[in-house]
Design an enzyme around this catalytic site. Structure first.
Site, mmCIF file in Angstrom:
data_model
loop_
_atom_site.group_PDB
_atom_site.id
_atom_site.type_symbol
_atom_site.label_atom_id
_atom_site.label_comp_id
_atom_site.label_asym_id
_atom_site.label_seq_id
_atom_site.Cartn_x
_atom_site.Cartn_y
_atom_site.Cartn_z
ATOM 1 N N ALA A 109 0.852 -1.193 0.000
ATOM 2 C CA ALA A 109 0.000 0.000 0.000
ATOM 3 C C ALA A 109 0.886 1.240 0.000
ATOM 4 O O ALA A 109 0.646 2.199 -0.709
ATOM 5 C CB ALA A 109 -0.916 0.005 1.212
ATOM 6 N N CYS A 110 1.911 1.218 0.807
ATOM 7 C CA CYS A 110 2.862 2.324 0.856
ATOM 8 C C CYS A 110 4.242 1.743 0.726
ATOM 9 O O CYS A 110 4.565 0.840 1.464
ATOM 10 C CB CYS A 110 2.754 3.091 2.161
ATOM 11 N N PRO A 111 5.101 2.181 -0.146
ATOM 12 C CA PRO A 111 4.914 3.317 -1.066
ATOM 13 C C PRO A 111 4.097 3.008 -2.313
ATOM 14 O O PRO A 111 3.818 3.917 -3.061
ATOM 15 C CB PRO A 111 6.348 3.691 -1.443
#
Lengths: 394, 79
Positions: free
Chosen positions: B14-16
């Site tokens: 999801a992140c990054p």
């Protein structure tokens, strides 16, 4: 009989893990090539604020009494035979192994990279290089200051933009903003790769007149012409430039070799941190190939999960990130997400910036005394679950 | 020269974000190579499409199977 745990690496993940194990049940040995543990996020402030605040401590001083520390690099790990060979030739046998060797910048992928770092510095490698950035921005009185994301992965996803925001603030505070252009180039479709956080930061870039170039995959730096060139041949002109270096994983020889990715990160289960195919070996923090941000908070949370698993509890990672993000001018935000929830659109605030600085101030205490800080962080992570925040910040 | 097929598993990021995994594979690829990315982030589809449009590489396939996206890309735009 006490279980023998060998931890390779005395950084955030390794030290927190070691300090979370009860020494009545475990004989814990931490090995690290360096005698020091570095608080890497501080390189940002060395580079863009000229901070001289010490950012390292002796690993031994951060470990609970009773934990063994051996200052030596690990040369090889044999997962099938449960052996770690140290650089001096000494062999350590283990019941459980934790690899926490972090990640490191590599300078061989981008043409002219090494020369550029020698000249302008960077803030993902050493204090010396971060000090070079501070010199570079202080000597630039006009022209273009460029920050270029050189490739993935790198430590701390917000760090490229943090540098951009702090540089912009620096040039404005010196009254040079009308003469110094600040340009940011990324290989992504937008300044921050995760869309929800981009919605928070892109307006700030516009408001402050920072120019940005997207889809720019850096191929080489031609410093004699003062241009950075993309893989498709696009050129970016600069007067001083800082490249965010792509990172690679461990330099320890590991067998079987197929647990490593091509860039030497260790493959593991994203919920348990077990190294692929091994129930007695783990990898935590930046050294792992699990799909989470490379950041201290990840190492910290994974260390707690592995410490619990070694004690027989079925603890699992949620994939939580909590990356503090300096937006300049005393503002900040946090990049908060987990495996089940996308990044939260947490708006800029002075409070978030204060939380970042308070965390930096308590860092060594957090590493050293988990019995005091674990309940505090548990309460914090519970109160700021992405699913809860997403209902507030739509 | 035989073409390489680089497989990238970006599920769960999801992140990054999965686009960072594509960029990483692209850096190490040469013209003629095939990159296959598997991702679960819903933002991946528009990102890949935009990336193809801007960089000029070739999208051979982009399919969705029960919440999983698979993009097959041929690297053609490197100078």
């Amino acid at each position: 009989m006490k279980k023998r745990v060998v931890v390779i690496g005395g950084g955030a993940g390794g030290a927190i893990l070691a300090n979370n194990l009860p020494l009545e049940d475990f004989e814990v040995t931490v090995v690290d090539r360096s005698p020091y543990h570095y608080y890497w996020p501080w390189l940002l402030y060395v580079a863009f604020r000229g901070s001289r605040r010490p950012m390292r401590r002796e690993i031994e001083s951060l470990l609970k009494p009773g934990i063994n520390f051996i200052q030596s690099g690990a040369q090889s790990v044999d997962l099938n035979n449960r052996k770690v060979v140290l650089e001096g030739g000494k062999t350590l046998d283990y019941d459980y192994l934790v690899i926490a060797t972090g990640s490191r910048p590599t300078y061989g992928q981008i043409g002219g990279h090494e020369k550029a770092v020698e000249k302008y510095g960077d803030y993902h490698s050493t204090v010396e290089n971060a000090e070079r950035v501070w010199k570079s921005i202080n000597s630039l009185k006009q022209g273009t200051f460029a920050v270029v994301v050189g490739g993935d992965p790198y430590r701390c996803p917000p760090s490229p933009l943090e540098g951009v925001f702090l540089a912009e603030e620096f040039f404005r505070s010196r009254g040079l903003r009308d003469r110094v252009r600040v340009v940011f180039a990324v290989p992504y479709p937008r300044p921050y790769p995760a869309e929800p956080m981009n919605e928070v930061v892109e307006p700030l870039l516009k408001e402050r007149g920072v120019e940005y170039i997207t889809f720019f995959t850096l191929d080489r730096i031609e410093d004699d012409r003062k241009v950075a060139v993309s893989m498709e041949g696009e050129e970016l002109k600069y007067d001083a430039l800082v490249v965010i270096p792509p990172h690679v994983g461990t330099d320890v020889k590991i067998s079987p070799e197929d647990v490593l990715t091509t860039d030497r990160f260790v493959q593991a289960d994203k919920y348990t941190n077990n190294i692929k195919g091994f129930d007695d070996a783990f990898v935590i923090g930046d050294a792992s190939a699990v799909p989470v941000a490379k950041t201290g908070v990840t190492a910290h949370l994974q260390a707690e999960v592995v410490a619990k698993r070694l004690q027989g509890e079925d603890a699992r990672n949620s994939g939580r990130t909590n990356c503090p993000f300096d937006l300049g001018y005393g503002l900040g935000t946090f990049v908060i997400s987990d495996y089940r929830n996308p990044v939260v659109k947490l708006p800029p605030s002075r409070f978030s910036h204060m939380a970042k600085m308070l965390f930096a101030a308590t860092y060594w205490d957090v590493v050293r005394y988990p019995e005091l800080w674990n309940p505090i962080f548990e309460a914090y992570f519970d109160a700021t679950e992405p699913a809860k925040l997403a209902r507030i910040y739509v | 020269m035989p073409e390489n097929r680089l497989k990238v598993d970006a599920r769960g990021i999801a992140c990054p974000g999965p686009i960072t995994e594509l960029v990483k594979a692209y850096r190490n690829a040469k013209n003629g190579d095939i990159i296959e990315v598997v991702a679960t982030d819903p933002g991946f589809k528009p990102d890949v499409e935009a990336w193809i449009k801007r960089t000029g590489n070739q999208l051979l396939e982009l399919r969705e199977e029960g919440g999983t996206y698979v993009a097959v890309i041929k690297v053609t735009a490197k100078k």
